[in-house]
Write a protein that holds these residues in place. Structure first.
Motif, short mmCIF file in Angstrom:
data_model
loop_
_atom_site.label_atom_id
_atom_site.label_comp_id
_atom_site.label_asym_id
_atom_site.label_seq_id
_atom_site.Cartn_x
_atom_site.Cartn_y
_atom_site.Cartn_z
N ASN A 165 -30.73 14.86 44.71
CA ASN A 165 -29.99 16.11 44.61
C ASN A 165 -30.89 17.13 43.93
O ASN A 165 -31.03 17.11 42.71
N PRO A 166 -31.52 18.00 44.72
CA PRO A 166 -32.45 18.97 44.14
C PRO A 166 -31.80 20.31 43.80
O PRO A 166 -30.82 20.71 44.42
N ILE A 167 -32.36 20.94 42.80
CA ILE A 167 -32.02 22.32 42.45
C ILE A 167 -33.35 22.99 42.14
O ILE A 167 -34.18 22.41 41.44
N SER A 168 -33.55 24.18 42.64
CA SER A 168 -34.79 24.89 42.29
C SER A 168 -34.49 26.34 41.96
O SER A 168 -33.58 26.94 42.51
N SER A 212 -32.10 15.16 40.61
CA SER A 212 -31.32 14.04 40.10
C SER A 212 -31.30 13.05 41.26
O SER A 212 -30.94 13.41 42.38
N GLY A 213 -31.70 11.82 40.98
CA GLY A 213 -31.80 10.88 42.09
C GLY A 213 -31.58 9.44 41.69
O GLY A 213 -31.29 9.11 40.54
N LYS A 214 -31.72 8.60 42.70
CA LYS A 214 -31.61 7.16 42.53
C LYS A 214 -32.64 6.53 43.45
O LYS A 214 -32.79 6.96 44.60
N ALA A 215 -33.36 5.53 42.95
CA ALA A 215 -34.40 4.90 43.75
C ALA A 215 -34.55 3.43 43.38
O ALA A 215 -34.24 3.02 42.27
N ARG A 216 -35.02 2.67 44.36
CA ARG A 216 -35.32 1.26 44.17
C ARG A 216 -36.84 1.13 44.02
O ARG A 216 -37.60 1.59 44.87
#
Length: 137
Positions: A83-86, A94-98
């Protein structure tokens, strides 16, 4: 007047959307560079004043992260959410990763939720801050 206002609003939306895509591309590229142990490129895409807060609470700077990447700590990263904001030269994801993490005791997979901050310097998005939290699926 309404037409001019609408045109300005649409232009601002287009620039924001373009900035967000550029930001997401920079993040994806950074993860790829880390997995390839490409420390030379990593040197150019991490801010000199990087503050990297790990899920265990430890904080490292740019040199330590590059050292960790060189050692093969980050073997693969699979992005699960972003979820990007610029705003101009600043971006937040804000993210999620493996992550597949290389460990002397054996590789392991972890899932992190994270927030990171990018700063655009001379046309390049550079990671300035990272903070993550270990989560389950």
């Amino acid at each position: 007047m309404r037409t001019q206002l609408l045109t300005v609003c649409l232009a601002m939306f287009a620039l924001t959307a373009f900035g967000q895509k550029e930001l997401l591309d920079a993040e994806k590229y950074r993860f790829e560079v880390m997995a390839k142990k490409d420390t030379k490129t990593l040197e150019t895409i991490l801010a000199d004043d990087l503050m990297y807060t790990h899920s265990h609470g430890g904080v490292d700077g740019k040199a330590k992260i590059i050292e960790s990447v060189a050692a093969g700590t980050y073997k693969n990263v699979e992005i699960l959410e972003q979820n990007p904001i610029s705003w101009g030269n600043t971006g937040v994801i804000s993210g999620k990763a493996r992550f597949l993490i290389g460990d002397p005791k054996g590789d392991r997979t972890i899932i992190l939720k994270y927030t990171d901050v990018y700063r655009k310097e001379k046309g390049t998005w550079k990671l300035a801050a990272w903070q993550s939290l270990l989560v389950t699926e």
